[in-house]
Each structure stands twice: as C-alpha cells, then as structure tokens.
Design a protein around this motif. Structure first.
Motif, PDB file in Angstrom:
ATOM      1  N   PHE A   1       0.818  -1.066   0.006  1.00 39.85           N
ATOM      2  CA  PHE A   1       0.092  -0.080   0.040  1.00 39.85           C
ATOM      3  C   PHE A   1       0.828   1.288  -0.185  1.00 39.85           C
ATOM      4  CE2 PHE A   1      -2.677  -3.540   1.250  1.00 39.85           C
ATOM      5  CZ  PHE A   1      -3.783  -3.122   0.906  1.00 39.85           C
ATOM      6  N   ILE A   2       0.304   2.125  -1.002  1.00 36.81           N
ATOM      7  CA  ILE A   2       1.243   3.427  -0.915  1.00 36.81           C
ATOM      8  C   ILE A   2       0.125   4.525  -0.920  1.00 36.81           C
ATOM      9  CG2 ILE A   2       2.822   5.012  -2.395  1.00 36.81           C
ATOM     10  CD1 ILE A   2       3.440   2.526  -3.964  1.00 36.81           C
ATOM     11  N   ARG A   3       0.245   5.055   0.685  1.00 34.19           N
ATOM     12  CA  ARG A   3      -1.000   6.157   0.732  1.00 34.19           C
ATOM     13  C   ARG A   3      -0.478   7.531   0.460  1.00 34.19           C
ATOM     14  NH1 ARG A   3      -5.092   5.196   3.212  1.00 34.19           N
ATOM     15  NH2 ARG A   3      -4.375   3.372   4.435  1.00 34.19           N
ATOM     16  N   PHE A   4      -1.085   7.956  -0.680  1.00 39.72           N
ATOM     17  CA  PHE A   4      -0.869   9.347  -0.971  1.00 39.72           C
ATOM     18  C   PHE A   4      -1.513  10.304  -0.030  1.00 39.72           C
ATOM     19  CE2 PHE A   4       0.373   6.734  -4.460  1.00 39.72           C
ATOM     20  CZ  PHE A   4       1.737   7.618  -5.139  1.00 39.72           C
ATOM     21  N   CYS A   5      -0.999  11.624  -0.193  1.00 41.19           N
ATOM     22  CA  CYS A   5      -1.745  12.540   0.810  1.00 41.19           C
ATOM     23  C   CYS A   5      -2.488  13.492   0.137  1.00 41.19           C
ATOM     24  CB  CYS A   5      -0.773  13.533   1.308  1.00 41.19           C
ATOM     25  SG  CYS A   5       0.287  12.834   2.689  1.00 41.19           S
ATOM     26  N   LYS A   6      -3.575  14.085   0.628  1.00 40.36           N
ATOM     27  CA  LYS A   6      -4.484  15.085   0.060  1.00 40.36           C
ATOM     28  C   LYS A   6      -5.721  14.349  -0.435  1.00 40.36           C
ATOM     29  CE  LYS A   6      -1.179  17.801  -2.009  1.00 40.36           C
ATOM     30  NZ  LYS A   6      -0.794  18.616  -3.051  1.00 40.36           N
ATOM     31  N   CYS A   7      -6.791  15.146  -0.305  1.00 41.31           N
ATOM     32  CA  CYS A   7      -8.162  14.430  -0.948  1.00 41.31           C
ATOM     33  C   CYS A   7      -9.081  15.486  -1.630  1.00 41.31           C
ATOM     34  CB  CYS A   7      -8.749  13.652  -0.104  1.00 41.31           C
ATOM     35  SG  CYS A   7     -10.145  12.693  -1.025  1.00 41.31           S
ATOM     36  N   ASN A   8      -9.678  15.424  -2.488  1.00 50.27           N
ATOM     37  CA  ASN A   8     -10.492  16.353  -2.967  1.00 50.27           C
ATOM     38  C   ASN A   8     -12.019  16.346  -2.513  1.00 50.27           C
ATOM     39  OD1 ASN A   8     -10.406  14.018  -4.548  1.00 50.27           O
ATOM     40  ND2 ASN A   8     -11.949  15.242  -5.995  1.00 50.27           N
ATOM     41  N   LEU A   9     -12.147  15.422  -1.847  1.00 51.84           N
ATOM     42  CA  LEU A   9     -13.529  15.095  -0.888  1.00 51.84           C
ATOM     43  C   LEU A   9     -13.465  15.220   0.607  1.00 51.84           C
ATOM     44  CD1 LEU A   9     -15.066  12.365  -3.272  1.00 51.84           C
ATOM     45  CD2 LEU A   9     -15.338  14.963  -3.604  1.00 51.84           C
ATOM     46  N   HIS A  10     -14.614  15.258   1.144  1.00 47.87           N
ATOM     47  CA  HIS A  10     -14.664  15.361   2.698  1.00 47.87           C
ATOM     48  C   HIS A  10     -15.855  14.379   3.145  1.00 47.87           C
ATOM     49  CE1 HIS A  10     -12.972  19.121   1.316  1.00 47.87           C
ATOM     50  NE2 HIS A  10     -12.088  19.060   2.367  1.00 47.87           N
ATOM     51  N   CYS A  11     -15.605  13.174   2.804  1.00 54.93           N
ATOM     52  CA  CYS A  11     -16.855  12.066   2.872  1.00 54.93           C
ATOM     53  C   CYS A  11     -16.781  12.129   4.595  1.00 54.93           C
ATOM     54  CB  CYS A  11     -16.139  10.757   2.463  1.00 54.93           C
ATOM     55  SG  CYS A  11     -15.849  10.798   0.816  1.00 54.93           S
ATOM     56  N   ALA A  12     -18.237  12.024   4.935  1.00 52.34           N
ATOM     57  CA  ALA A  12     -18.367  12.026   6.248  1.00 52.34           C
ATOM     58  C   ALA A  12     -18.038  10.988   7.131  1.00 52.34           C
ATOM     59  CB  ALA A  12     -19.964  12.275   6.300  1.00 52.34           C
ATOM     60  N   TYR A  13     -17.742   9.714   6.375  1.00 51.60           N
ATOM     61  CA  TYR A  13     -17.467   8.470   7.154  1.00 51.60           C
ATOM     62  C   TYR A  13     -15.701   8.416   7.103  1.00 51.60           C
ATOM     63  CZ  TYR A  13     -17.499   7.038   2.512  1.00 51.60           C
ATOM     64  OH  TYR A  13     -17.556   6.567   1.068  1.00 51.60           O
ATOM     65  N   CYS A  14     -15.017   9.376   6.342  1.00 56.05           N
ATOM     66  CA  CYS A  14     -13.666   9.215   6.220  1.00 56.05           C
ATOM     67  C   CYS A  14     -13.062   8.921   7.457  1.00 56.05           C
ATOM     68  CB  CYS A  14     -13.148  10.109   5.397  1.00 56.05           C
ATOM     69  SG  CYS A  14     -11.433  10.125   5.240  1.00 56.05           S
ATOM     70  N   ASP A  15     -12.285   7.785   7.824  1.00 53.90           N
ATOM     71  CA  ASP A  15     -11.337   7.468   8.979  1.00 53.90           C
ATOM     72  C   ASP A  15      -9.954   7.302   8.442  1.00 53.90           C
ATOM     73  OD1 ASP A  15     -11.654   5.093   7.835  1.00 53.90           O
ATOM     74  OD2 ASP A  15     -12.351   3.959   9.471  1.00 53.90           O
ATOM     75  N   THR A  16      -9.636   7.957   7.298  1.00 52.05           N
ATOM     76  CA  THR A  16      -8.501   7.597   6.773  1.00 52.05           C
ATOM     77  C   THR A  16      -7.381   8.630   7.207  1.00 52.05           C
ATOM     78  OG1 THR A  16      -9.207   6.545   4.756  1.00 52.05           O
ATOM     79  CG2 THR A  16      -6.926   6.860   4.808  1.00 52.05           C
ATOM     80  N   ASP A  17      -6.057   8.401   7.587  1.00 52.77           N
ATOM     81  CA  ASP A  17      -5.096   9.402   8.222  1.00 52.77           C
ATOM     82  C   ASP A  17      -4.359   9.603   6.988  1.00 52.77           C
ATOM     83  OD1 ASP A  17      -3.338  10.979   9.158  1.00 52.77           O
ATOM     84  OD2 ASP A  17      -2.773   9.748  10.735  1.00 52.77           O
ATOM     85  N   PHE A  18      -4.389  10.767   6.266  1.00 49.57           N
ATOM     86  CA  PHE A  18      -3.551  11.112   5.118  1.00 49.57           C
ATOM     87  C   PHE A  18      -2.897  12.356   5.363  1.00 49.57           C
ATOM     88  CE2 PHE A  18      -8.157  11.543   3.712  1.00 49.57           C
ATOM     89  CZ  PHE A  18      -7.875  13.141   3.481  1.00 49.57           C
ATOM     90  N   GLU A  19      -2.922  12.724   6.622  1.00 52.61           N
ATOM     91  CA  GLU A  19      -2.284  14.098   6.781  1.00 52.61           C
ATOM     92  C   GLU A  19      -1.106  14.513   6.324  1.00 52.61           C
ATOM     93  OE1 GLU A  19      -1.948  16.724  10.360  1.00 52.61           O
ATOM     94  OE2 GLU A  19      -3.822  15.258  11.146  1.00 52.61           O
ATOM     95  N   LEU A  20      -0.943  15.708   5.575  1.00 52.38           N
ATOM     96  CA  LEU A  20       0.413  15.973   5.213  1.00 52.38           C
ATOM     97  C   LEU A  20       1.662  16.308   6.183  1.00 52.38           C
ATOM     98  CD1 LEU A  20       0.962  16.826   2.121  1.00 52.38           C
ATOM     99  CD2 LEU A  20       0.531  19.312   2.702  1.00 52.38           C
ATOM    100  N   SER A  21       1.144  16.710   7.322  1.00 54.75           N
ATOM    101  CA  SER A  21       2.252  17.061   8.156  1.00 54.75           C
ATOM    102  C   SER A  21       3.084  15.594   8.810  1.00 54.75           C
ATOM    103  CB  SER A  21       1.625  17.668   9.522  1.00 54.75           C
ATOM    104  OG  SER A  21       0.633  16.954  10.020  1.00 54.75           O
TER     105      SER A  21
END
Ligand code: SF4
Length: 224
Positions: A26-46
């Motif tokens: 798995f290669i997890r990229f940062c940033k997303c263009n959506l804001h899904c209410a159920y999103c529990d993914t940590d893709f924080e840039l910092s």
C-alpha cells in the motif's frame, strides 16, 4: 524533479472488494478533493514524507519481488504528475498497479490510465458522504475507466435512497462493472443492523445480479 507527499508505505492484505485477502504493498498518498462524512483515513500532510520517483522506486524494490502496488489515499490521482513518471518505471520491475480512487478526477485518470491494471473506484452517495457529486462526474470517469479491469465500491448506510440505488445500478449496467456493496462502519462496528444490510443488498441484487456484499475485512482481521 517531480516529488509527492506519501503518508505511509506498508505491506498488508487487501481488505476490501474482490481482491480481498491478496497481499499488496500500500502506498498512501496525501490530500483528497472530497470530505466524506465517514472518512477515517489518516492522510495528513504533516505526518508525510516527500519522495522523488527514484526514492519511491528504491523503497518499493527493497522487497526484491514483483508486487501489486495499491495506490491509495487520500486521492492518488491528485499526484497524477508524479504517477506519470513513477508508474512506467514501476511496471518495468514487474509490479502490478491497483488504483483506488474516488472516481471524480477523469482528466487526471486519462493521464495515467495506460499504466494502471486494476481500478477500484468508489461511487460516492450523498446519503453516506454528505458530498453532492453530479452523476455526470461519475459517468465521465467510468466511461474512461471501463477500458481497464474495473469494479465500483458503494459505501452505504441506512439512509441510502432508492434513487441512489437506481443511479448506481444504471452506471454499472452502462459500463458493465461489478458493484461491491460495503456497509458503512464506525470504528469496528457497522452503523446498520444486519436486517438493514440484508434489505439494501436485496434491493440491489434483484435489479443487478453483478452485485456483491463485501464488508471491510481488514477491520475484522485487525490488520491495516
Ligand atoms: S474520498 Fe476517500 S480519502 Fe477522500 S475523504 Fe472520501 S473516504 Fe476520505
């Protein structure tokens, strides 16, 4: 030199959709263009690290064998510039490319689709995400994506409407792909009862036999 932010890279088991149980990197990229209410993914840039194409290839090739690379996020297509350089080189090493996407960035998909083997695309329902996405956005995306191996995940909760069921099925019929129904979870629990899940599944399967109900297995296995 093209660079992109990557939150994490880890070898695990695919926990969603028809490839469930397959080992993937798995290669997890940062940033997303959506804001899904159920999103529990940590893709924080910092919490991310910036990679060049060469640095990412070196990291991946430490495993010393061809792997299925799951491009996930966030939204990996936001890194299309980077992927255009990275993917052809990754394929030269024999890696298979599995793209997980929210199916909203058609122009970016067009830039990289030639290097992608499998597309796992979401159909985002307003009742679950809180996001209003026009059906044209999905139509355009799936028209392009259907030239590859493709399936769509539909995360649903008890508020799914008959109109949403019908429009998801219309899209799947038009471009002939399988629908993977994924009951919404909060932590490790479903937000719906078993009876609600069954009732919604029946509505889909009656109208569209290419439907499967597959919950997020990694949560039951307690793996990432
Ligand atoms: S598209 Fe995926 S990563 Fe982006 S907000 Fe929605 S669930 Fe989270």
């Amino acid at each position: 030199m093209t660079k992109t932010h990557i939150r994490e890279i880890f070898l695990s088991i695919q926990g969603e959709g028809p490839y469930i149980g397959e080992e993937q990197l798995f290669i997890r990229f940062c940033k997303c263009n959506l804001h899904c209410a159920y999103c529990d993914t940590d893709f924080e840039l910092s919490k991310s690290k910036e990679y060049t194409v060469q640095e990412l290839l070196t990291e991946i090739n430490k495993y010393d064998r061809p792997l299925t690379l799951s491009l996930t996020g966030g939204e990996p297509l936001l890194s299309a510039e980077f992927l255009k350089e990275f993917l052809p080189q990754a394929k030269q090493y024999g890696h298979k490319i599995y793209l997980e996407t929210n199916a909203t960035l058609t122009e970016k998909l067009e830039e990289v689709i030639q290097f992608v083997d499998i597309i796992s695309a979401d159909i985002k329902l307003k009742s679950a995400t809180g996001e209003e996405i026009s059906s044209d956005v999905f139509d355009n995306f799936f028209e392009i994506a259907s030239s590859k191996e493709l399936f769509a995940k539909v995360v649903f909760n008890k508020n799914i409407t008959d109109e949403e069921i019908q429009s998801s099925i219309a899209l799947a019929k038009k471009y002939n792909f399988e629908l993977i129904l994924q009951p919404e979870m909060s932590g490790n629990n479903f937000t719906l009862t078993t009876a609600q899940i069954e009732e919604i599944f029946k509505k889909f399967i009656t109208l569209y036999p290419q439907t499967r109900l597959i919950p997020q297995m990694h949560k039951f296995l307690n793996v990432r």
